[in-house]
Design a protein around this motif. Structure first.
Motif, PDB file in Angstrom:
ATOM      1  N   GLY A 142      24.720  63.197 -52.247  1.00 38.15           N
ATOM      2  CA  GLY A 142      23.387  63.754 -52.405  1.00 38.15           C
ATOM      3  C   GLY A 142      22.309  62.704 -52.234  1.00 38.15           C
ATOM      4  N   LEU A 143      21.089  63.060 -52.660  1.00 35.44           N
ATOM      5  CA  LEU A 143      19.942  62.219 -52.353  1.00 35.44           C
ATOM      6  C   LEU A 143      19.044  61.994 -53.551  1.00 35.44           C
ATOM      7  N   TYR A 144      18.412  60.840 -53.550  1.00 39.23           N
ATOM      8  CA  TYR A 144      17.259  60.597 -54.405  1.00 39.23           C
ATOM      9  C   TYR A 144      15.995  60.853 -53.591  1.00 39.23           C
ATOM     10  N   ARG A 145      14.894  61.053 -54.310  1.00 39.11           N
ATOM     11  CA  ARG A 145      13.626  61.330 -53.660  1.00 39.11           C
ATOM     12  C   ARG A 145      12.926  60.068 -53.165  1.00 39.11           C
ATOM     13  N   ALA A 146      12.859  59.044 -54.023  1.00 41.65           N
ATOM     14  CA  ALA A 146      11.988  57.893 -53.766  1.00 41.65           C
ATOM     15  C   ALA A 146      12.698  56.594 -54.129  1.00 41.65           C
ATOM     16  N   TRP A 147      12.340  55.526 -53.405  1.00 42.36           N
ATOM     17  CA  TRP A 147      12.884  54.182 -53.659  1.00 42.36           C
ATOM     18  C   TRP A 147      11.748  53.181 -53.552  1.00 42.36           C
ATOM     19  N   ARG A 148      11.753  52.227 -54.470  1.00 42.04           N
ATOM     20  CA  ARG A 148      10.838  51.093 -54.366  1.00 42.04           C
ATOM     21  C   ARG A 148      11.372  49.947 -55.202  1.00 42.04           C
ATOM     22  N   GLU A 149      11.311  48.756 -54.632  1.00 40.26           N
ATOM     23  CA  GLU A 149      11.676  47.528 -55.337  1.00 40.26           C
ATOM     24  C   GLU A 149      13.071  47.611 -55.952  1.00 40.26           C
ATOM     25  N   GLY A 150      14.000  48.154 -55.180  1.00 43.46           N
ATOM     26  CA  GLY A 150      15.387  48.189 -55.622  1.00 43.46           C
ATOM     27  C   GLY A 150      15.737  49.343 -56.532  1.00 43.46           C
ATOM     28  N   THR A 151      14.797  50.221 -56.829  1.00 42.17           N
ATOM     29  CA  THR A 151      15.048  51.323 -57.750  1.00 42.17           C
ATOM     30  C   THR A 151      14.881  52.658 -57.031  1.00 42.17           C
ATOM     31  N   ALA A 152      15.942  53.464 -57.048  1.00 40.57           N
ATOM     32  CA  ALA A 152      15.863  54.839 -56.559  1.00 40.57           C
ATOM     33  C   ALA A 152      15.691  55.751 -57.760  1.00 40.57           C
ATOM     34  N   LYS A 153      14.773  56.723 -57.632  1.00 41.78           N
ATOM     35  CA  LYS A 153      14.508  57.576 -58.775  1.00 41.78           C
ATOM     36  C   LYS A 153      14.186  58.987 -58.327  1.00 41.78           C
ATOM     37  N   VAL A 154      14.336  59.915 -59.235  1.00 40.41           N
ATOM     38  CA  VAL A 154      14.070  61.343 -59.087  1.00 40.41           C
ATOM     39  C   VAL A 154      15.102  61.972 -58.131  1.00 40.41           C
ATOM     40  N   PRO A 155      15.882  62.919 -58.620  1.00 45.16           N
ATOM     41  CA  PRO A 155      16.819  63.612 -57.725  1.00 45.16           C
ATOM     42  C   PRO A 155      16.074  64.285 -56.573  1.00 45.16           C
ATOM     43  N   GLY A 156      16.710  64.313 -55.412  1.00 43.19           N
ATOM     44  CA  GLY A 156      16.067  64.862 -54.225  1.00 43.19           C
ATOM     45  C   GLY A 156      15.763  66.344 -54.348  1.00 43.19           C
ATOM     46  N   PHE A 157      14.750  66.777 -53.613  1.00 43.83           N
ATOM     47  CA  PHE A 157      14.346  68.177 -53.576  1.00 43.83           C
ATOM     48  C   PHE A 157      14.838  68.802 -52.271  1.00 43.83           C
ATOM     49  N   LEU A 158      14.618  70.103 -52.121  1.00 42.65           N
ATOM     50  CA  LEU A 158      15.116  70.811 -50.953  1.00 42.65           C
ATOM     51  C   LEU A 158      14.652  70.146 -49.666  1.00 42.65           C
ATOM     52  N   GLU A 159      13.382  69.749 -49.594  1.00 43.69           N
ATOM     53  CA  GLU A 159      12.882  69.164 -48.350  1.00 43.69           C
ATOM     54  C   GLU A 159      13.579  67.853 -48.030  1.00 43.69           C
ATOM     55  N   ASP A 160      13.970  67.080 -49.043  1.00 44.47           N
ATOM     56  CA  ASP A 160      14.682  65.831 -48.785  1.00 44.47           C
ATOM     57  C   ASP A 160      16.018  66.110 -48.097  1.00 44.47           C
ATOM     58  N   TYR A 161      16.766  67.066 -48.636  1.00 44.69           N
ATOM     59  CA  TYR A 161      18.059  67.417 -48.056  1.00 44.69           C
ATOM     60  C   TYR A 161      17.896  68.025 -46.666  1.00 44.69           C
ATOM     61  N   ALA A 162      16.954  68.965 -46.537  1.00 45.54           N
ATOM     62  CA  ALA A 162      16.809  69.692 -45.274  1.00 45.54           C
ATOM     63  C   ALA A 162      16.284  68.793 -44.163  1.00 45.54           C
ATOM     64  N   PHE A 163      15.252  68.000 -44.470  1.00 51.97           N
ATOM     65  CA  PHE A 163      14.691  67.134 -43.435  1.00 51.97           C
ATOM     66  C   PHE A 163      15.721  66.114 -42.968  1.00 51.97           C
ATOM     67  N   LEU A 164      16.455  65.532 -43.912  1.00 55.89           N
ATOM     68  CA  LEU A 164      17.423  64.512 -43.510  1.00 55.89           C
ATOM     69  C   LEU A 164      18.598  65.137 -42.764  1.00 55.89           C
ATOM     70  N   ALA A 165      19.025  66.332 -43.160  1.00 61.30           N
ATOM     71  CA  ALA A 165      20.108  66.993 -42.417  1.00 61.30           C
ATOM     72  C   ALA A 165      19.724  67.167 -40.954  1.00 61.30           C
TER      73      ALA A 165
END
Length: 665
Positions: free
Chosen positions: A449-472
């Motif tokens: 699966g996916l996280y939503r956002a990454w910065r400075e070595g930290t990934a946070k917030v579980p991904g939303f539908l658009e994250d999965y769909a756009f990346l697919a």
């Protein structure tokens, strides 16, 4: 003294870390304190490049007296809408229910149970221009919380009812349905195009990539001249005006006027990813070299200014620098002459419309293509442009939001794939691959699966539908570029997770195992980027063509049925879903290539250069449709199939193109 936001990774939240407001990030700590002290929540939502967010911060959140009011009467929560688009969607709807247009900064007041009871956008510190002053709002709501809780509770109940009604309205409609909805929508968009300046609507004027993509698709299918002429006018005027950065490449968020002259200067990754794809597709469809220049220069901007060393793409750049909007971008004749000298400055000023009067503040000019030049002058201008760009690079740059967001990166990957297919430039494909690898390395969960956002070595917030769909879809684009089966496998896993996490008699924006909020949004409408719903449908349809798995097609058809009436009523808001419907209606071509993967490059390139939006590409060994498809006489061989039935195989690029064009006619 810093507040709690100093510990956050979001650049937007950190912008408020020195405020005298006692800010909390969204989370249990803030709501627990609100419950314990029986205080309402003041929720402020914005993003790092938001000009009016900066204005309200300076006027109100940095003001000690207003901060004192906020701290005494409220628990204050700051949210980055780029990290939490779910919260933004939910609470933007409150403002819309109250009869406002929505936007940022978003200002909403909640109970300790997260229930909204009042909201707005920007509030000035003092009353003016028809808006109440922020202090007036705070004191009035604090008084109501203490002494008129019943009325606020009624607001809460009405908003809950509003959520239910809005969800029902998305699924209803009495507009007569056209037999060919995508064609009717494309014709309406073309008819609605500003016939003088291009684009849709009046000032402020935004690019609408999803709408223009639909028009281009339907022109390819129908060949109607009005569709192409409306699109080309828009592409030409956007690229010639101030929306486009004529020195550095890339597009601003929107223009404040209808002529595309003066932009709101912030640059967003999502706009540039979509516009690279749109211009690359238009180049494939028309061969217009101007469109190639635009998308190549925009990619140069992304590589130069918006790329992390490991390959991911940053989110945005501010409109402001040195406290002034647009200062980094605008020029006066004196400034141009100081860089180029008098003779060359005369040409540059004529080409870019730089005058003593200017078209922006303080006699400065937003560069635009003011006049046509002959071939020799264009060649000379290219060198002058490089000198001006180098001089501009010495100025203080606008702030950059270095959040790396999965969905926005996926849009840029799609743009790069379209650019690669249009040109064959290996650098575009390499840039897209590096970004995809960055997302896999830094924003993927162990389950795939996916996280939503990454910065400075930290990934946070579980991904939303658009994250999965756009990346697919981005991974499917990558697969169609290089036939690396790893991309296809990742895309398939993401689609399976969409069905597992987001499907419940339709698609939801938030995952079933995500945070429980006051409302679970579906968010089927396109906004500045396509909806996760419509983009999921594209992924379902593309994988159905590749795998033959009926489950994917059935889910796509269910979504079409859910929103058919809504799309008829508002085709501008459902343009990407209508594009997916057009893809399905066409009965897409499936081109399967057998033989050695590297030997397939000539056949693949011949299809890449053509604008054929209703097609999928696959290597025979990777998909069920390829079973039994073998190379002829040791040569790479293409099978053109529709509805699981394949025509006779071909081995030459010319024959393959002729076959595909004939099948698409």
């Amino acid at each position: 003294m810093s507040n709690r936001l100093a510990n956050e990774t979001s650049p937007y939240l950190r912008q408020h870390a020195e405020n005298p407001v006692d800010w909390y990030p969204w989370g249990d700590e803030a709501f627990r304190r609100a419950r314990d002290e029986d205080r309402p929540i003041h929720l402020s939502v914005g993003y790092a490049a938001c000009h009016w967010c900066h204005v309200m911060a300076h006027e109100s959140f940095e003001d000690p007296d207003l901060a004192r009011l906020l701290n005494e009467h409220f628990i204050n929560i700051k949210v980055d809408r780029q990290e939490r688009p779910d919260l933004d969607d939910i609470y933007q709807k409150v403002v819309q229910m109250l009869g406002q247009g929505g936007g940022w900064p978003l200002t909403v007041f909640l109970t300790p149970q997260r229930e909204p009871f009042f909201g707005g956008t920007y509030f000035p510190p003092q009353p003016g221009h028809g808006r109440p002053g922020f202090a007036q709002v705070l004191l009035g709501l604090s008084e109501a919380w203490r002494n008129n809780r019943t009325a606020l509770r009624q607001n809460v109940e009405q908003i809950h009812q509003g959520y239910r009604l809005m969800a029902e309205l998305q699924l209803q409609g009495d507009t007569p349905l056209e037999q060919d909805q995508p064609a009717a929508a494309a014709r309406l968009i073309a008819k609605s195009t500003d016939r003088i300046h291009g684009g849709l609507g009046q000032a402020p004027k935004f690019p609408n990539p999803s709408c223009h993509d639909l028009v281009l698709r339907l022109h390819q299918r129908l060949g109607e001249p009005d569709l192409l002429s409306s699109l080309e006018l828009t592409l030409e005027r956007m690229a010639a005006g101030g929306l486009y950065d004529h020195l550095g490449g890339g597009f601003a968020r929107y223009c404040v006027d209808e002529r595309w002259a003066v932009p709101h200067f912030e640059k967003m990754l999502y706009d540039n990813g979509q516009l690279v794809k749109l211009y690359a597709d238009a180049y494939r469809a028309t061969g217009n070299p101007s469109w190639r220049r635009v998308f190549e220069e925009t990619i140069d901007y992304i590589r130069r200014d918006m790329t992390h060393p490991e390959g991911g793409f940053y989110a945005s750049e501010d409109a402001d620098s040195e406290g002034e909007e647009g200062k980094f971008y605008v020029w006066t004749p004196v400034q141009v002459q100081a860089v180029l000298g008098a003779a060359d400055a005369a040409l540059a000023c004529r080409a870019y419309g730089v005058s003593a009067a200017g078209n922006f503040e303080h006699g400065s000019t937003v560069l635009h293509r003011a006049t046509a030049l002959d071939a020799g002058e264009e060649a000379q201008l290219a060198g002058l442009r490089e000198k001006l760009l180098a001089a501009r690079a010495q100025r203080i740059r606008p702030g950059r939001d270095e959040n790396i967001l999965t969905s926005w990166n996926a849009l840029m990957i799609q743009g790069l794939c379209a650019a690669y297919q249009a040109t064959g430039s290996a650098g575009h494909l390499d840039t897209a691959r590096r970004a995809a690898e960055f997302l896999q390395d830094h924003l993927s969960t162990p389950e795939g699966g996916l996280y939503r956002a990454w910065r400075e070595g930290t990934a946070k917030v579980p991904g939303f539908l658009e994250d999965y769909a756009f990346l697919a879809n981005a991974l499917l684009d990558l697969y169609e570029c290089d036939f690396d089966p790893h991309h296809l496998a990742r895309a398939t896993r993401l689609v399976e997770l969409i069905l597992e996490k987001f499907w419940d008699d339709g698609l939801y924006f938030t995952p079933s195992d995500g945070e429980q909020l006051v409302h679970r949004p579906r968010a089927p409408h396109d906004n500045a980027w396509p909806s996760g719903t419509s983009t999921s449908v594209f992924a379902f349809l593309r994988l159905f063509e590749l795998t033959g798995r009926e489950l994917y097609r059935e889910h796509a058809e269910q979504v079409f049925a859910m929103y058919r009436a809504a799309a008829a009523q508002n085709p501008f808001g459902f343009a990407h879903l209508l594009a997916a419907q057009d893809f399905a209606q066409c009965g897409p071509l499936s081109v399967v290539i057998a033989g050695e993967r590297e030997a397939a490059s000539a056949l693949l390139a011949s299809l890449h250069r053509r604008y054929l939006p209703a097609r999928v590409l696959a290597f025979a060994e990777d998909v069920p449709l390829g079973a039994g498809r073998t190379p002829l006489a040791g040569q790479a061989t293409a099978y053109v199939c529709r509805n699981r039935t394949c025509a006779a195989p071909v081995t030459s690029a010319a024959a393959l193109v002729e076959r595909c064009l004939g099948e698409s006619a």
